[in-house]
Design a protein around this motif. Structure first.
Motif, PDB file in Angstrom:
ATOM      1  N   HIS A   1       0.853  -1.171   0.000  1.00 35.26           N
ATOM      2  CA  HIS A   1       0.000   0.000   0.000  1.00 35.26           C
ATOM      3  C   HIS A   1       0.896   1.230   0.000  1.00 35.26           C
ATOM      4  CE1 HIS A   1      -3.241  -2.726   0.780  1.00 35.26           C
ATOM      5  NE2 HIS A   1      -2.581  -3.217   1.797  1.00 35.26           N
ATOM      6  N   PRO A   2       0.721   2.137  -0.935  1.00 30.90           N
ATOM      7  CA  PRO A   2       1.603   3.297  -0.998  1.00 30.90           C
ATOM      8  C   PRO A   2       1.230   4.385  -0.008  1.00 30.90           C
ATOM      9  CG  PRO A   2       0.366   3.034  -3.058  1.00 30.90           C
ATOM     10  CD  PRO A   2      -0.103   1.993  -2.111  1.00 30.90           C
ATOM     11  N   GLN A  14       6.403   5.276  -0.856  1.00 33.57           N
ATOM     12  CA  GLN A  14       6.915   4.023  -0.330  1.00 33.57           C
ATOM     13  C   GLN A  14       5.818   2.985  -0.445  1.00 33.57           C
ATOM     14  OE1 GLN A  14       8.461   5.904   3.537  1.00 33.57           O
ATOM     15  NE2 GLN A  14       9.626   4.025   3.312  1.00 33.57           N
ATOM     16  N   ARG A  15       6.213   1.739  -0.654  1.00 35.50           N
ATOM     17  CA  ARG A  15       5.245   0.638  -0.678  1.00 35.50           C
ATOM     18  C   ARG A  15       5.384  -0.166   0.607  1.00 35.50           C
ATOM     19  NH1 ARG A  15       2.124  -0.180  -4.802  1.00 35.50           N
ATOM     20  NH2 ARG A  15       2.705   0.607  -6.825  1.00 35.50           N
TER      21      ARG A  15
END
Length: 68
Positions: A1-2, A14-15
């Motif tokens: 989820h970014p 960021q993931r």
């Protein structure tokens, strides 16, 4: 989820594997002015700082919380 930072803030992407991870990161690590513009995107839904706070404060939040 970014996790994305919004208008006027330095752009960061960021993931994370779960929704809880970027929520914990945002609540515990971001200064208030950056947290206000942060958004988590999960599929077609967006979670703003108020939504992150609600998730983080919920009794069923799956990760440990910072004490203090």
């Amino acid at each position: 989820h970014p996790l994305r930072m919004g208008r006027g803030a330095p752009v960061a992407f960021q993931r994370f594997a779960t929704t809880a991870e970027p929520t914990k990161f945002a609540i515990e690590s971001l200064p208030p002015q950056l947290l206000h513009g942060a958004v988590i995107e999960v599929s077609d839904e967006r979670l703003d700082s108020a939504g992150m706070r609600e998730l983080y404060d919920h009794a069923s939040f799956p990760l440990g919380r910072r004490v203090g």
